[in-house]
Scaffold this motif. Structure first.
Motif, PDB file in Angstrom:
ATOM      1  N   PHE A  16       0.825  -1.206   0.000  1.00  9.15           N
ATOM      2  CA  PHE A  16       0.000   0.000   0.000  1.00  9.15           C
ATOM      3  C   PHE A  16       0.857   1.253   0.000  1.00  9.15           C
ATOM      4  CE2 PHE A  16      -2.011  -3.539   2.006  1.00  9.15           C
ATOM      5  CZ  PHE A  16      -3.179  -3.636   1.294  1.00  9.15           C
ATOM      6  N   SER A  36      -6.818   6.109  13.091  1.00  2.00           N
ATOM      7  CA  SER A  36      -5.380   5.915  13.273  1.00  2.00           C
ATOM      8  C   SER A  36      -5.048   4.760  14.196  1.00  2.00           C
ATOM      9  CB  SER A  36      -4.745   7.197  13.796  1.00  2.00           C
ATOM     10  OG  SER A  36      -5.203   7.430  15.107  1.00  2.00           O
ATOM     11  N   ARG A  50      -1.384  -4.472  19.422  1.00  5.17           N
ATOM     12  CA  ARG A  50      -2.376  -3.596  20.061  1.00  5.17           C
ATOM     13  C   ARG A  50      -1.963  -3.346  21.499  1.00  5.17           C
ATOM     14  NH1 ARG A  50      -7.536  -5.072  18.187  1.00  5.17           N
ATOM     15  NH2 ARG A  50      -7.381  -6.120  16.193  1.00  5.17           N
ATOM     16  N   LEU A  54       0.455   3.969   2.863  1.00  6.53           N
ATOM     17  CA  LEU A  54       0.690   3.641   4.272  1.00  6.53           C
ATOM     18  C   LEU A  54       2.194   3.598   4.533  1.00  6.53           C
ATOM     19  CD1 LEU A  54      -2.004   0.864   4.816  1.00  6.53           C
ATOM     20  CD2 LEU A  54      -2.202   3.323   5.112  1.00  6.53           C
ATOM     21  N   THR A  61      -7.244   1.909  15.048  1.00 12.08           N
ATOM     22  CA  THR A  61      -7.932   0.623  14.989  1.00 12.08           C
ATOM     23  C   THR A  61      -7.661  -0.050  13.648  1.00 12.08           C
ATOM     24  OG1 THR A  61      -9.967   1.436  13.980  1.00 12.08           O
ATOM     25  CG2 THR A  61      -9.841   1.564  16.365  1.00 12.08           C
ATOM     26  N   PRO A  62      -7.674  -1.368  13.668  1.00 13.55           N
ATOM     27  CA  PRO A  62      -7.467  -2.100  12.413  1.00 13.55           C
ATOM     28  C   PRO A  62      -8.499  -1.699  11.352  1.00 13.55           C
ATOM     29  CG  PRO A  62      -7.327  -3.593  14.270  1.00 13.55           C
ATOM     30  CD  PRO A  62      -7.762  -2.274  14.822  1.00 13.55           C
ATOM     31  N   TYR A  73      -8.042   2.568   4.574  1.00 13.91           N
ATOM     32  CA  TYR A  73      -6.980   3.036   3.696  1.00 13.91           C
ATOM     33  C   TYR A  73      -6.523   1.919   2.755  1.00 13.91           C
ATOM     34  CZ  TYR A  73      -6.338   7.364   6.295  1.00 13.91           C
ATOM     35  OH  TYR A  73      -6.521   8.592   6.852  1.00 13.91           O
ATOM     36  N   ALA A  74      -6.358   0.726   3.332  1.00 15.81           N
ATOM     37  CA  ALA A  74      -5.837  -0.392   2.541  1.00 15.81           C
ATOM     38  C   ALA A  74      -6.798  -0.754   1.408  1.00 15.81           C
ATOM     39  CB  ALA A  74      -5.597  -1.596   3.444  1.00 15.81           C
ATOM     40  N   LEU A  87       0.085  -4.740   8.588  1.00 15.28           N
ATOM     41  CA  LEU A  87      -1.335  -4.583   8.285  1.00 15.28           C
ATOM     42  C   LEU A  87      -2.051  -5.915   8.485  1.00 15.28           C
ATOM     43  CD1 LEU A  87      -3.230  -2.335   7.284  1.00 15.28           C
ATOM     44  CD2 LEU A  87      -3.126  -3.397   5.044  1.00 15.28           C
ATOM     45  N   GLU A  93       3.524  -0.006   8.744  1.00 13.30           N
ATOM     46  CA  GLU A  93       2.152  -0.451   8.645  1.00 13.30           C
ATOM     47  C   GLU A  93       1.964  -1.490   7.562  1.00 13.30           C
ATOM     48  OE1 GLU A  93      -2.036   1.595   8.918  1.00 13.30           O
ATOM     49  OE2 GLU A  93      -0.343   2.934   8.574  1.00 13.30           O
ATOM     50  N   GLY A 114      -6.919  -2.249  23.120  1.00 15.34           N
ATOM     51  CA  GLY A 114      -7.300  -2.772  21.799  1.00 15.34           C
ATOM     52  C   GLY A 114      -6.938  -1.845  20.664  1.00 15.34           C
ATOM     53  N   PHE A 115      -6.264  -0.732  20.980  1.00 16.15           N
ATOM     54  CA  PHE A 115      -5.864   0.174  19.912  1.00 16.15           C
ATOM     55  C   PHE A 115      -4.482  -0.185  19.395  1.00 16.15           C
ATOM     56  CE2 PHE A 115      -8.864   2.992  22.261  1.00 16.15           C
ATOM     57  CZ  PHE A 115      -9.815   3.015  21.260  1.00 16.15           C
ATOM     58  N   ILE A 116      -4.237   0.206  18.153  1.00 18.39           N
ATOM     59  CA  ILE A 116      -2.936  -0.082  17.554  1.00 18.39           C
ATOM     60  C   ILE A 116      -1.833   0.633  18.332  1.00 18.39           C
ATOM     61  CG2 ILE A 116      -1.514   0.303  15.497  1.00 18.39           C
ATOM     62  CD1 ILE A 116      -4.108  -0.039  13.856  1.00 18.39           C
ATOM     63  N   ARG A 143      -7.424   1.487   9.572  1.00 25.02           N
ATOM     64  CA  ARG A 143      -6.328   1.260   8.628  1.00 25.02           C
ATOM     65  C   ARG A 143      -6.821   0.452   7.424  1.00 25.02           C
ATOM     66  NH1 ARG A 143      -4.119   5.365   9.749  1.00 25.02           N
ATOM     67  NH2 ARG A 143      -2.376   4.776   8.416  1.00 25.02           N
ATOM     68  N   TRP A 192       1.382   2.153  18.097  1.00 19.72           N
ATOM     69  CA  TRP A 192       2.277   2.636  17.050  1.00 19.72           C
ATOM     70  C   TRP A 192       3.741   2.526  17.443  1.00 19.72           C
ATOM     71  CZ3 TRP A 192       1.378   3.453  12.132  1.00 19.72           C
ATOM     72  CH2 TRP A 192       0.046   3.640  11.724  1.00 19.72           C
TER      73      TRP A 192
END
Lengths: 503, 326, 334
Positions: free
Chosen positions: A91, B182, A107, A94, B184-185, B191-192, A102, A98, A111-113, B188, A115
């Motif tokens: 992608f 930004s 997480r 991105l 959560t899966p 975008y993918a 992907l 990522e 439960g959030f990504i 993203r 970074w």
């Protein structure tokens, strides 16, 4: 040793096409299996079944002796099957990190990504893949080779048992290829089962332990690499000996037809000068991305060169669009058949007559009888196999689509025909038909430019060869002095030390 | 350098908005006060919320033309609920509006996902259907201010730390969407799916399902906006927000969200909406007829898409290497 | 591979006869639907079969259909023009403005058509010249063109069109055949010939199926697309003349939302919204169906907005039903 994964009796059909019939494959941990076969032999279909993109019509997949199924790509990934694909399936918008994670990003406890962890993990994986660049930059800002390394890092990011590499070295430089070999050795040592798809025999003999050969959707041989020779593999692939395949006729070469001088483009090519004579087949060899197609497309007005002149039959030409090129008598049969060549969704006869409509019609109104006559004439010369001329081109096999595409441009009765990778991805039978026809055309006095990346084809068909590298002409060879080694050296820029760097 | 390039779109937009405001301020300094800014923001809040939903849909290479009709239907149902049961707590009414909006979004999503009908056709169809349903529900009658309960009308205007609830809600939605996009899966995956649907399949992302969720999101936000619109303007009828779907898309286009999918950001959507909001609110101040607003936003859309197209233009592959670089 | 078993030479031109092809086509299905609606209407209302009533009924689709013909070509070529209704508004405003200056009927017609052409040219230049996506450009010009109309008119209206101007929207060519309906038939024939019988039409299909390959094959893609947007603009100008003449007044909200109805008509007519296929007979039938449904509902006193629900459902179901039908058949086959 037990295989990590086995496929047994796999069959897969698409409407009108039997892509795989009753094939089997076993991949062993810590071992590299080369999957060999011509384009269209069913390799990609097999990869898609292994990665859960396609479902087989029949057959079973066993993962360490347990029968399983991959209903989705995710299921295959969870089972530890991962693929590095031919086209970089990544992608652009991105970030590198990522792209690597992907679908399975780390997480945090809400439960959030996460970074921070994502970037750190990505950096570590990139390092393992031998690529030390910043994981936070966007993929679109990377070159093709680096993108490939990202794809490899992605494969490493899942705890894979089976790694599929689909022509992984196609876009890599010499140095990068060696780094890739080292990486494969490390993966082997980690006990991964690797399926390695490649057209390059030196590569296969360098790193593969086992081989499996496909031909026309069936498995025709498998075993240990140490037990076979290159010739054996080629014979299995094509089903006959290679020697006599090329039907090149000796033709009396005539006067110059096309003269190109001083063609240049700011980013794609420069200093292109050559002459093409009547009845000649001029081969253009080079690695993928050497600028051959870009130059050819500027010759027919798709892109504009920044300088340079073209003479056709002694007349200076200015070509601003393909329509003008066709009118002048220069036609280009593009490399990307599906995108630039065939108009899928339209019938065969309409495909063939599209550039010639001004001849088949009367004052702008279509004359179907003329169209069918023209289409029939050229498709039968190319030995097209189809049910009817009003059949959608999309329902034909790749080889027959290519015949339609070539017929389309020949029907304009050109003086110069440029064929860009004319036999890429088509079956053996169609390939022979295209080669025979090309030879026949030259004998009739047409001038042919053939862009090809296949050395046997270049050597078998050309009267003269021009090698391009990085947008410049890197060598010119007559038929008599042609050797595969010279071509490869010129294309890759390998020269003897004493020669220095020639301009 | 690439990071700079990427931020470019949003920064460009900020510059454009600042320049616009500065231009207005030259002759009408009264426009540039915190109170005035707060008013403009509050007035643009609904558009912002809607643009956030549309952004998610456009990112996945789809489009939602039915948002305004969804807003009108959800708003009407909220108003009817309020007139029928004035005692019903307002948060519950809002939840019903959002649930209905989500349901309408799910219908769009299902048609796109399960039947593979082009999104523009689906939402063109549901746009007329949803609006038609309002007529069937009401027989074309209006629900006027006096029929709505005071609590129903008051909520968006209610001040909280000096800022109306309407503004707070839009800020909340921006924050939530920022988190979704930004962190959560799913975000993203938007975008993918838009950037490379073919590749998304390989990474285990279900393209159809992701689009379905994008429509659920846009539907839910349209439902919320439905309540906000009806309560703020204290009237509900068949044609409220007619044609507003184009303003929403305009906000997204101005915000640099590529109609081809895969490119865009929460900040872009918000700024795009604000840009339109500033123009709308500035016109009466600088004595230009409000009738000019439509032509101006049309012009801005065209300029924005031309600018974005230039920014998105793929860098040509550089084949030619200079002699020193082997 | 797949076709290897087929005989190499003497490939027939066509496998199916003309009859079989027509029978299996989308247009035949539309014809059946049209006949069913016609019969349904005649049974439901005794007033339906009156020739003058039927003639009146044609007014509710002829103007949209004029645009739909050009729109069909645009959509087949893979583009879309959402600005058509706004072009109607701008052209009508220009004509209304000219009337205030005392311009006569022939000049009004020239102004209407001219404004349409100019608007089409603006779209065409933005799309083919700058290479911008048509959906966004025409959403922009949709706002711009109608916006200009709003700037000129605000909440006012132009009236006072000359009497001779009324003929375009209210006059009859012969017996019950109105000028508009006659024009509709004439344009149907012209566009049918243009799309199906000329090199230009073939180029439109080629572009819609594969723009890149069409370019490589010598089709002048940009020029063809530019002409298509010019044509749509021109047709919108023409529709504006008819509509303005019929209504006798111009408000900036004239023809509001027509772009969606025109696109619906085109898609209902079997034109693939993604480009590449579709026919003019299909669009003609779709226009007749939409017209008859509107009229039939009108006779039954069903309000217009309910009618729009029906059109919306029709739009989705005509695309969904074949897909569902195919799936059901495949499931049965297994």
């Amino acid at each position: 040793m037990k295989p990590a994964i086995t496929l047994e009796g796999i069959s897969k059909s698409f409407p009108g096409v039997r892509a795989l019939s009753d094939v089997s494959l076993a991949l062993y941990p810590g071992s590299v299996t080369a999957l060999i076969g011509e384009n269209g032999a069913g390799k990609s279909t097999l990869v898609k079944i292994l990665t859960g993109i396609y479902q087989p019509d029949a057959g079973v997949i066993r993962l360490a002796d347990v029968e399983t199924a991959f209903p989705t790509a995710l299921a295959a990934a969870r089972a530890g099957v991962t693929a590095i694909h031919q086209e970089t399936v990544l992608f652009d918008e991105l970030s590198v990190a990522e792209n690597i994670f992907l679908g399975h990003a780390p997480r945090n406890r809400f439960g959030f990504i996460d970074w921070k962890k994502l970037n750190a993990d990505a950096a570590a994986l990139l390092h393992r893949a031998g690529a030390d660049f910043d994981p936070t930059i966007r993929l679109r800002d990377l070159g093709i080779a680096k993108k490939h390394l990202v794809a490899i890092a992605r494969a490493l990011s899942v705890d894979a048992r089976v790694v599929i590499m689909d022509e992984p070295t196609a876009a890599l430089s010499h140095k990068e290829i060696h780094e890739l070999y080292a990486l494969i050795e490390r993966l082997k040592a980690d006990g991964k089962a690797i399926l390695f798809i490649s057209h390059k025999f030196d590569e296969i003999f360098r790193i593969a332990d086992r081989y499996t050969v496909f031909r026309d959707g069936t498995m025709v041989g498998e075993g240990l690499i140490v037990d076979v020779s290159q010739d054996d593999l080629v014979r299995m692939m094509v089903g006959r000996a290679v020697g006599s395949v090329y039907p090149k006729k000796e033709v009396a070469i005539g006067e110059p037809v096309l003269t190109v001088s001083g063609y240049r483009h700011p980013t794609e090519f420069e200093d292109i000068n050559f002459e093409l004579r009547r009845g000649e087949i001029l081969g253009f060899y080079g690695l993928v991305g050497a600028g051959r197609s870009e130059f050819m497309q500027s010759l027919i007005g798709i892109t504009r060169p920044s300088a340079g002149a073209v003479k056709l039959d002694g007349q200076v030409l200015v070509i601003r669009s393909p329509a003008e090129a066709i009118r002048a008598g220069i036609v280009y049969v593009p490399e990307e058949r599906g995108r630039q060549g065939a108009i899928i969704g339209m019938p065969i006869f309409q495909n063939v007559t599209l550039p010639s409509l001004s001849h088949t019609s009367r004052s702008g109104f279509l004359k179907l009888a003329n169209e069918f006559a023209l289409a029939r004439e050229y498709t039968s010369r190319l030995d097209l196999r189809a049910a009817s001329l009003d059949q959608d081109v999309g329902t034909l096999s790749g080889g027959n689509q290519q015949k339609v595409v070539i017929a389309k441009w020949l029907a304009t009765r050109p003086k110069v025909i440029i064929l860009d990778e004319p036999t890429k991805g088509i079956d053996i039978g169609s390939k022979a038909a295209v080669h025979a026809f090309m030879s026949e055309l030259a004998a009739e006095g047409l001038s042919v430019i053939m862009v090809s990346s296949e050395i046997p084809e270049i050597m078998g068909m050309s009267d003269r060869v021009i090698v391009m590298r990085e947008g410049r002409i890197a060598g010119r060879f007559g038929r008599a002095e042609l050797t595969a080694e010279k071509l490869v050296r010129a294309a890759a820029g390998i020269e003897t030390q004493s020669n220095g760097r020639a301009a | 350098m690439m990071a700079k390039l990427l931020k470019n779109r949003e920064i460009l937009l900020v510059v454009a908005i600042v320049a616009l405001v500065a231009l207005i301020a030259l002759r009408f300094p009264a426009f540039v006060t915190p109170a005035s800014f707060a008013r403009v923001y509050n007035d643009t809040s609904i558009l912002i919320i809607l643009a956030l939903g549309q952004m998610a849909v456009i990112l996945t290479r789809c489009i939602d033309l039915s948002m305004a009709a969804n807003l009108a239907l959800s708003g009407m149902v909220a108003a009817m609920l309020n007139t029928a049961f004035p005692g019903l707590p307002i948060p519950l009414v809002i939840l019903v509006a959002m649930a209905l909006g989500c349901l309408l979004g799910m219908i769009n999503g299902t048609l796109v996902w399960k039947l593979n009908i082009p999104p523009i056709v689906v939402t063109l169809g549901t746009l007329t259907i949803y609006r038609g349903l309002i007529f069937l529900l009401t027989d074309g009658k209006w629900i006027n201010a006096h029929e709505m309960s005071d609590a129903f009308k008051a909520l968006p205007r209610l001040g909280l730390a000096g800022v109306p609830v309407l503004s707070w809600l839009s800020l909340l939605m921006i924050a939530l969407m920022f988190l979704v996009m930004s962190r959560t899966p799913l975000g993203r995956a938007f975008y993918a799916v838009g950037g490379n649907p073919h590749a998304a399949v390989y990474t285990g992302i279900d393209v159809g399902r992701t689009r379905f969720f994008a429509y659920c999101l846009s539907g839910t936000l349209a439902g919320l906006s439905g309540y906000l619109w009806v309560s703020r303007y204290a009237v509900a009828y068949v044609d409220i927000a007619a044609g507003f779907e184009l303003d929403i898309i305009a906000a997204c286009v101005i915000g640099g969200i590529s109609i081809a999918g895969g490119i865009g950001s929460v900040a872009g959507a918000v700024l795009g909406a604000l840009f339109l909001g500033v123009i709308k609110n500035a016109l009466p101040v600088i004595n230009i007829s409000p009738f000019a607003q439509m032509a101006i936003s049309g012009t801005v859309i065209i300029i924005a898409v031309a600018v974005n197209a230039r920014a998105e233009k793929r860098k040509g592959r550089v084949i030619l290497r200079k002699a020193e670089a082997v | 591979m797949t076709d290897a078993h087929l005989s190499p030479r003497n490939i027939p031109d066509r496998l199916q006869g003309r009859g079989a092809r027509i029978l299996k086509s989308w247009e035949s299905l539309l014809l059946v639907v049209a006949i069913a609606i016609f019969l349904g209407n005649s049974l439901a209302s005794p007033y339906f079969l009156d020739p003058w009533n039927l003639s009146d009924a044609t007014f509710n689709f002829t103007e949209k259909a004029m645009i739909a013909f050009a729109m069909a070509l645009v959509i087949i070529s893979g583009e879309i023009d959402l600005s058509v209704a706004s072009i109607i508004a701008l052209a009508s405003t220009a004509m209304g403005y000219a009337v205030q200056l005392g311009v006569d009927t022939p000049a009004l017609v020239a102004i209407g058509l001219g404004v349409g052409l100019i608007c089409g040219m603006v779209n065409g230049l933005l799309i083919t010249g700058l290479g911008l996506p048509s959906i966004v450009v025409t959403i922009g010009t949709m706002s711009l063109f109608r916006g200009l109309s709003f700037i000129v008119l605000g909440d006012q209206a132009f009236t006072g069109y000359p009497e001779s101007f009324a003929w375009f929207g209210q006059g009859y060519f012969w017996w019950v055949f109105s000028f508009e309906f006659t024009l509709f038939v004439l344009l149907a024939v012209i566009y049918g010939v243009l799309l199906h019988k000329t090199n230009f039409g073939r180029a439109v299909y080629a572009i819609g199926n594969n723009q890149t390959a069409a370019l490589f094959s010598g089709v002048r893609v940009a020029r063809v697309k530019f002409i298509l947007f010019l044509l749509t603009g021109l047709m919108a100008g023409l529709a504006s003349i008819c509509l303005t003449s019929r209504l006798g007044s111009t408000r900036p909200s004239i023809a509001l939302g027509w772009e969606l109805e025109v696109v619906t008509m085109v898609v209902l007519g079997g034109v693939n919204i993604l480009g590449g296929s579709g026919t003019i007979p299909g669009v003609v039938l779709a226009a007749l169906i939409m017209g008859m449904v509107t009229f039939g509902f009108g006779l039954l006193n069903v309000p217009g907005i309910v009618m729009s629900i029906f059109i919306g459902l029709l739009l989705i179901s005509v695309i969904a039903l074949p897909i569902l039908w195919q799936r059901a058949r495949r499931r049965l086959a297994h």
